[in-house]
Design a protein around this motif. Structure first.
Motif, PDB file in Angstrom:
ATOM      1  N   VAL A   1     -30.109  17.709  -9.919  1.00  0.00           N
ATOM      2  CA  VAL A   1     -29.456  16.572 -10.587  1.00  0.00           C
ATOM      3  C   VAL A   1     -30.252  15.305 -10.292  1.00  0.00           C
ATOM      4  O   VAL A   1     -31.024  15.247  -9.332  1.00  0.00           O
ATOM      5  N   ARG A   2     -30.046  14.300 -11.122  1.00  0.00           N
ATOM      6  CA  ARG A   2     -30.654  12.997 -10.881  1.00  0.00           C
ATOM      7  C   ARG A   2     -29.544  12.041 -10.468  1.00  0.00           C
ATOM      8  O   ARG A   2     -28.701  11.662 -11.272  1.00  0.00           O
ATOM      9  N   PHE A   3     -29.515  11.678  -9.204  1.00  0.00           N
ATOM     10  CA  PHE A   3     -28.468  10.811  -8.703  1.00  0.00           C
ATOM     11  C   PHE A   3     -28.693   9.373  -9.156  1.00  0.00           C
ATOM     12  O   PHE A   3     -29.825   8.958  -9.434  1.00  0.00           O
ATOM     13  N   LYS A   4     -27.625   8.612  -9.237  1.00  0.00           N
ATOM     14  CA  LYS A   4     -27.696   7.221  -9.658  1.00  0.00           C
ATOM     15  C   LYS A   4     -28.640   6.441  -8.743  1.00  0.00           C
ATOM     16  O   LYS A   4     -28.557   6.508  -7.527  1.00  0.00           O
ATOM     17  N   GLY A   5     -29.577   5.720  -9.364  1.00  0.00           N
ATOM     18  CA  GLY A   5     -30.524   4.923  -8.604  1.00  0.00           C
ATOM     19  C   GLY A   5     -31.752   5.676  -8.151  1.00  0.00           C
ATOM     20  O   GLY A   5     -32.639   5.106  -7.507  1.00  0.00           O
ATOM     21  N   SER A   6     -31.829   6.981  -8.485  1.00  0.00           N
ATOM     22  CA  SER A   6     -32.982   7.777  -8.075  1.00  0.00           C
ATOM     23  C   SER A   6     -33.877   8.047  -9.280  1.00  0.00           C
ATOM     24  O   SER A   6     -33.392   8.208 -10.408  1.00  0.00           O
ATOM     25  N   ASN A   7     -35.176   8.117  -9.045  1.00  0.00           N
ATOM     26  CA  ASN A   7     -36.110   8.424 -10.128  1.00  0.00           C
ATOM     27  C   ASN A   7     -36.619   9.859 -10.078  1.00  0.00           C
ATOM     28  O   ASN A   7     -37.575  10.214 -10.749  1.00  0.00           O
ATOM     29  N   ARG A   8     -35.992  10.675  -9.273  1.00  0.00           N
ATOM     30  CA  ARG A   8     -36.399  12.081  -9.194  1.00  0.00           C
ATOM     31  C   ARG A   8     -35.174  12.983  -9.066  1.00  0.00           C
ATOM     32  O   ARG A   8     -34.103  12.555  -8.618  1.00  0.00           O
ATOM     33  N   GLU A   9     -35.364  14.230  -9.458  1.00  0.00           N
ATOM     34  CA  GLU A   9     -34.273  15.198  -9.351  1.00  0.00           C
ATOM     35  C   GLU A   9     -34.166  15.718  -7.924  1.00  0.00           C
ATOM     36  O   GLU A   9     -35.171  15.903  -7.244  1.00  0.00           O
ATOM     37  N   GLN A  10     -32.935  15.944  -7.492  1.00  0.00           N
ATOM     38  CA  GLN A  10     -32.683  16.476  -6.165  1.00  0.00           C
ATOM     39  C   GLN A  10     -31.636  17.577  -6.266  1.00  0.00           C
ATOM     40  O   GLN A  10     -30.892  17.652  -7.244  1.00  0.00           O
ATOM     41  N   TRP A  11     -31.580  18.397  -5.240  1.00  0.00           N
ATOM     42  CA  TRP A  11     -30.585  19.459  -5.235  1.00  0.00           C
ATOM     43  C   TRP A  11     -29.198  18.902  -4.949  1.00  0.00           C
ATOM     44  O   TRP A  11     -29.027  18.080  -4.043  1.00  0.00           O
ATOM     45  N   LEU A  12     -28.220  19.369  -5.735  1.00  0.00           N
ATOM     46  CA  LEU A  12     -26.817  19.084  -5.455  1.00  0.00           C
ATOM     47  C   LEU A  12     -26.394  20.045  -4.350  1.00  0.00           C
ATOM     48  O   LEU A  12     -26.261  21.250  -4.577  1.00  0.00           O
ATOM     49  N   THR A  13     -26.196  19.529  -3.157  1.00  0.00           N
ATOM     50  CA  THR A  13     -25.978  20.381  -1.989  1.00  0.00           C
ATOM     51  C   THR A  13     -24.547  20.375  -1.483  1.00  0.00           C
ATOM     52  O   THR A  13     -24.160  21.263  -0.720  1.00  0.00           O
ATOM     53  N   ASN A  14     -23.762  19.370  -1.863  1.00  0.00           N
ATOM     54  CA  ASN A  14     -22.406  19.229  -1.353  1.00  0.00           C
ATOM     55  C   ASN A  14     -21.413  19.037  -2.488  1.00  0.00           C
ATOM     56  O   ASN A  14     -21.739  18.456  -3.518  1.00  0.00           O
ATOM     57  N   VAL A  15     -20.194  19.510  -2.275  1.00  0.00           N
ATOM     58  CA  VAL A  15     -19.113  19.420  -3.261  1.00  0.00           C
ATOM     59  C   VAL A  15     -18.020  18.526  -2.680  1.00  0.00           C
ATOM     60  O   VAL A  15     -17.570  18.757  -1.561  1.00  0.00           O
ATOM     61  N   ARG A  16     -17.586  17.546  -3.430  1.00  0.00           N
ATOM     62  CA  ARG A  16     -16.541  16.648  -2.922  1.00  0.00           C
ATOM     63  C   ARG A  16     -15.328  16.605  -3.844  1.00  0.00           C
ATOM     64  O   ARG A  16     -14.196  16.723  -3.407  1.00  0.00           O
ATOM     65  N   ASN A  17     -15.550  16.413  -5.144  1.00  0.00           N
ATOM     66  CA  ASN A  17     -14.452  16.181  -6.080  1.00  0.00           C
ATOM     67  C   ASN A  17     -13.898  17.497  -6.627  1.00  0.00           C
ATOM     68  O   ASN A  17     -14.354  17.996  -7.660  1.00  0.00           O
ATOM     69  N   LEU A  18     -12.907  18.044  -5.956  1.00  0.00           N
ATOM     70  CA  LEU A  18     -12.326  19.318  -6.392  1.00  0.00           C
ATOM     71  C   LEU A  18     -11.392  19.146  -7.587  1.00  0.00           C
ATOM     72  O   LEU A  18     -10.919  20.138  -8.139  1.00  0.00           O
ATOM     73  N   LYS A  19     -11.121  17.895  -7.999  1.00  0.00           N
ATOM     74  CA  LYS A  19     -10.277  17.674  -9.170  1.00  0.00           C
ATOM     75  C   LYS A  19     -11.072  17.750 -10.468  1.00  0.00           C
ATOM     76  O   LYS A  19     -10.494  17.867 -11.549  1.00  0.00           O
TER      77      LYS A  19
END
Length: 238
Positions: free
Chosen positions: A65-83
């Motif tokens: 994924v490309r996180f806000k404010g980042s110019n490169r893709e990174q792995w989504l490693t953690n889950v927070r929003n179960l809703k």
């Protein structure tokens, strides 16, 4: 958030703690892992419908994924929003839940620095572990997993190209986070991993109803956790 952890627990200790079925350890000769980073190979505990548990490997990272404010893709490693609908569906599927054995986890210190390469000063690694009579008592992150088809989802590493010809699929995993307790918050005020310590919690996460499993998403009590040391990017006990 928590993109580094360690697993120094022996295979035999993992088999006993997580009640792995005889002959269901598929790790081979698994050495200790003092520093596990995203896209690294991780030991996980899975469970069949009949409750039989296995040890196997998975790759850490759900998708790029490309996180806000980042110019490169990174792995989504953690889950927070179960809703969110996507994660709600994953948690509701017991076949996608797993345990991730660990002995400590790391957050980078906001102000402490250590010497790095080429004279750079890097943020110091802050390692957290359970309180206990022994060093680094083992525990598990509440994890989720899915099948990663290298041909369909893409190569995770260039070296995976050799696996495509074999029609190989791998398992991708991530784990839950929650708000930090008072031990973690001074270092990382946004979140901490969901930590499971007892058989009752292991069983609830692997087989419990969605509501009960989701209720495990809570910070560990303050008196159960300690800041072990601040310094290198590997667990000092390994």
């Amino acid at each position: 958030m928590c993109n580094l952890f360690s697993r120094t627990t022996t295979q035999e200790a993992m088999r006993q703690l997580f009640k792995v079925a005889p002959g269901a350890d598929h790790l081979g000769n698994a050495a200790a892992q003092p520093a596990i980073f995203p896209d690294g190979q991780v030991a996980i505990v899975t469970s069949d419908d009949d409750g039989s548990r296995s040890l196997q490997y998975a790759r850490w990272g759900w998708q790029k994924v490309r996180f806000k404010g980042s110019n490169r893709e990174q792995w989504l490693t953690n889950v927070r929003n179960l809703k969110a609908n996507a994660w709600k569906n994953v948690i509701a599927n017991r076949a996608q839940r797993c345990l991730v054995p660990a002995s400590s986890f790391c957050e980078y210190h906001p102000t402490e620095k250590i010497p790095g390469k080429a004279g750079r000063m890097n943020k110091a690694a802050s390692w957290f572990c359970l309180q206990g009579e022994t060093a680094r008592p083992p525990f598990a992150f509440a994890g989720v997993m899915r099948t990663w088809n290298l041909e369909h989802h893409g190569l995770r590493k260039k070296s995976d190209a050799d696996l495509v010809a074999l029609g190989s699929e791998i398992t991708a995993m991530s784990f839950l986070t929650t708000e930090p307790n008072a031990i973690v918050a001074p270092i990382h005020p946004k979140a901490m991993p969901v930590i499971l310590r007892a058989e009752e919690e292991f069983e609830t996460w692997l087989h419990g109803p969605t509501e009960e499993a989701s209720a495990l998403q809570r910070p560990l009590p303050d008196d159960a956790l300690q800041l072990a040391f601040i310094g290198e990017t590997a667990d000092a006990t390994a």
